[in-house]
Write a protein that holds these residues in place. Structure first.
Motif, PDB file in Angstrom:
ATOM      1  N   LYS A  39       4.935  19.878   4.502  1.00 50.84           N
ATOM      2  CA  LYS A  39       5.519  19.278   5.874  1.00 50.84           C
ATOM      3  C   LYS A  39       4.571  17.571   5.791  1.00 50.84           C
ATOM      4  O   LYS A  39       5.623  16.510   5.674  1.00 50.84           O
ATOM      5  N   GLU A  40       3.328  18.085   5.771  1.00 45.18           N
ATOM      6  CA  GLU A  40       2.732  16.730   5.943  1.00 45.18           C
ATOM      7  C   GLU A  40       2.658  15.429   5.206  1.00 45.18           C
ATOM      8  O   GLU A  40       2.952  14.729   5.269  1.00 45.18           O
ATOM      9  N   GLN A  41       2.580  16.410   3.981  1.00 42.02           N
ATOM     10  CA  GLN A  41       2.672  15.974   2.598  1.00 42.02           C
ATOM     11  C   GLN A  41       3.839  14.636   2.228  1.00 42.02           C
ATOM     12  O   GLN A  41       3.879  13.372   1.923  1.00 42.02           O
ATOM     13  N   PRO A 170      -0.233  24.844  -1.425  1.00 40.93           N
ATOM     14  CA  PRO A 170      -0.199  23.515  -0.713  1.00 40.93           C
ATOM     15  C   PRO A 170      -1.615  22.767  -1.938  1.00 40.93           C
ATOM     16  O   PRO A 170      -1.931  21.874  -1.895  1.00 40.93           O
ATOM     17  N   SER A 270       3.924  26.689  10.704  1.00 40.83           N
ATOM     18  CA  SER A 270       2.665  26.319  10.108  1.00 40.83           C
ATOM     19  C   SER A 270       2.785  24.736  11.015  1.00 40.83           C
ATOM     20  O   SER A 270       1.576  24.443  10.558  1.00 40.83           O
ATOM     21  N   ILE A 274      -0.749  24.326  13.121  1.00 44.22           N
ATOM     22  CA  ILE A 274      -1.604  22.766  13.013  1.00 44.22           C
ATOM     23  C   ILE A 274      -2.040  22.040  14.456  1.00 44.22           C
ATOM     24  O   ILE A 274      -2.915  21.819  15.097  1.00 44.22           O
ATOM     25  N   VAL A 284      -5.773  16.155   6.453  1.00 38.62           N
ATOM     26  CA  VAL A 284      -4.395  17.222   7.056  1.00 38.62           C
ATOM     27  C   VAL A 284      -3.424  17.951   5.192  1.00 38.62           C
ATOM     28  O   VAL A 284      -3.221  19.135   5.690  1.00 38.62           O
ATOM     29  N   GLU A 285      -4.330  17.975   4.827  1.00 38.82           N
ATOM     30  CA  GLU A 285      -4.470  18.421   3.559  1.00 38.82           C
ATOM     31  C   GLU A 285      -5.675  20.043   3.321  1.00 38.82           C
ATOM     32  O   GLU A 285      -4.791  20.783   3.196  1.00 38.82           O
ATOM     33  N   ASN A 287      -5.865  21.131   6.879  1.00 40.10           N
ATOM     34  CA  ASN A 287      -5.000  21.897   7.909  1.00 40.10           C
ATOM     35  C   ASN A 287      -3.710  22.651   7.256  1.00 40.10           C
ATOM     36  O   ASN A 287      -3.416  24.131   7.300  1.00 40.10           O
ATOM     37  N   GLN A 288      -3.106  21.926   6.123  1.00 38.05           N
ATOM     38  CA  GLN A 288      -1.905  22.292   5.892  1.00 38.05           C
ATOM     39  C   GLN A 288      -1.851  23.941   5.411  1.00 38.05           C
ATOM     40  O   GLN A 288      -1.539  24.610   4.521  1.00 38.05           O
ATOM     41  N   GLU A 289      -2.928  23.620   3.671  1.00 33.44           N
ATOM     42  CA  GLU A 289      -3.543  24.763   3.630  1.00 33.44           C
ATOM     43  C   GLU A 289      -4.083  26.268   4.391  1.00 33.44           C
ATOM     44  O   GLU A 289      -3.832  27.418   4.028  1.00 33.44           O
TER      45      GLU A 289
END
Length: 428
Positions: A39-41, A170, A270, A274, A284-285, A287-289
């Motif tokens: 989602k973040e990406q 991710p 997710s 975060i 962002v990457e 936190n996404q992982e």
């Protein structure tokens, strides 16, 4: 049908069918949560083009558009499987799964979010329907004392696909880009399609041999094509629904409230993780992982625990008590999210999910007639996906850091309704 398939066929063939059924669903489960995991990406990629608020609104469509076809399909899907054969229908459903992920992959490669939404809609045309077709064939081959174990083993194996997806998607997106992550999902769906073709061939070949040897039709379904106009079809659907016992509808209410409370929460967890627990200064990457790993814990618990729980259900029975324990753990898990680091919440929800899912799906075969099995599962899916659609839209529109507590309260409300339904079942 005097004998079930498990009484007539070698155990090796039955478990080969089960393995292929799991692989056929593997791609489906792997790609389902990819939008939430990335989602973040997705927001970073499309916010400059569409604006942050419109991108967030479009993102909600990736789940609501998935649910829309599953509100309509259950009305006729069970009879489509009965009339045209579950094997033919499963191939059609698999086509939509593969084509849908292909559109998502293509849309990501050309940076067009609308193509990705269309892909999720196509995925919805086949995703849940494929799961139901797989459930029908498993019930066909494992009618008897091994049914709960077989369904639990199936749940365990396909949920390992979700765990794998939450872990590697991710990371692939971080190293090679979001488009590559969707492309890997597309490749896995192609392998699942191959497994489905092999499974249908074995199932069809075995059935033909049994028909030839026994000189009668075997299996739950008649695979011959029958002519039926639309009015007659609707009348038969309504007549069939009217004959479902009261306990079936109680179980449907319990199942619907449970899944909308737990699975919708996990799918959107997710972003909650975060916002609530991960450092703001991290990338962002990163936190996404971390959020993806935590998000996969319930499915990991389900992967390892489901076969053992299914075996216990077969041996011990007491399905209502297993449902009660799962219900209590939902309360505990959702409260833990607000109080402690998310790992504790996710472990408890994973145990709850394993207990509930290993029990509820196999209960269908015990409360309806075998000839109604296909349509009863579709009724389950109709109620479930209608609630999924409503909850997904609510989550996406109102989701923000300032009202996470309000969402937790709404989930607890759904869980309270689940407890009420369970108590009614116990009294009944």
């Amino acid at each position: 049908m005097k004998k079930s398939m498990d009484q007539q066929s070698p155990k090796f063939i039955r478990y080969l069918i089960l393995l292929l059924a799991c692989i056929a669903l593997y791609g489906n489960m792997f790609i389902f949560d990819q939008p939430a995991l990335l989602k973040e990406q997705i927001m970073q990629t499309y916010s400059p083009k569409y604006g942050e608020s419109l991108t967030s609104f479009y993102f909600s469509f990736m789940y609501s558009f998935y649910s829309i076809p599953n509100i309509i399909l259950p009305l006729v899907g069970g009879f489509m499987s009965d009339v045209f054969g579950y094997r033919k229908m499963s191939l059609i459903f698999m086509f939509f799964v593969i084509a849908g992920q292909g559109f998502i992959y293509f849309g990501s490669s050309v940076e067009n979010l609308k193509y990705m939404i269309l892909g999720r809609f196509m995925f919805g045309l086949g995703g849940e329907s494929l799961f139901v077709a797989s459930s029908i064939i498993i019930n066909k081959w494992f009618v008897g004392k091994e049914l709960s174990f077989a369904n639990s083993l199936n749940l365990s194996l396909i949920r390992s696909a979700t765990v794998l997806g939450t872990y590697i998607s991710p990371r692939i997106a971080e190293k090679s880009g979001m488009t590559t992550a969707f492309g890997v999902g597309f490749g896995i769906t192609l392998l699942s399609g191959l497994a489905l073709v092999i499974m249908n061939f074995i199932d069809s070949y075995t059935e033909r041999i049994q028909k030839r040897n026994l000189q009668k039709t075997e299996g739950l379904l008649d695979n011959s094509i029958q002519v039926m106009d639309f009015g007659e079809l609707i009348k038969q659907i309504l007549d069939d629904i009217a004959t479902f016992p009261k306990i079936f509808w109680i179980l449907t209410l319990i199942m619907t409230t449970f899944y909308t409370s737990v699975l919708i929460f996990i799918s959107f967890s997710s972003g909650i993780i975060i916002d609530l627990w991960l450092p703001v200064d991290a990338s962002v990457e990163q936190n996404q992982e971390v959020a993806g790993e935590l998000m996969g814990i319930p499915y990991l618990c389900c992967t390892f625990l489901s076969p053992f729980i299914g075996f216990m259900v077969d041996k011990v029975g007491q399905r209502i008590k297993f449902l009660a324990i799962g219900c209590a753990l939902v309360f505990l898990g959702l409260l833990l999210m607000l109080l402690f680091y998310p790992i504790y919440c996710m472990i408890v929800l994973g145990l709850s999910y394993a207990l509930f899912a290993s029990t509820i799906w196999t209960s269908i075969a015990f409360v309806v007639k075998q000839k109604q099995l296909g349509h009863s599962i579709w009724c389950y899916e109709f109620c479930l996906k209608f609630c999924f659609l409503c909850n997904a839209i609510i989550y996406s529109i109102y989701f923000s850091r300032s009202i996470i507590l309000n969402f937790s309260c709404s989930i607890l409300f759904n869980t309270c309704l689940f407890v009420f339904n369970y108590c009614y079942l116990f009294i009944y």
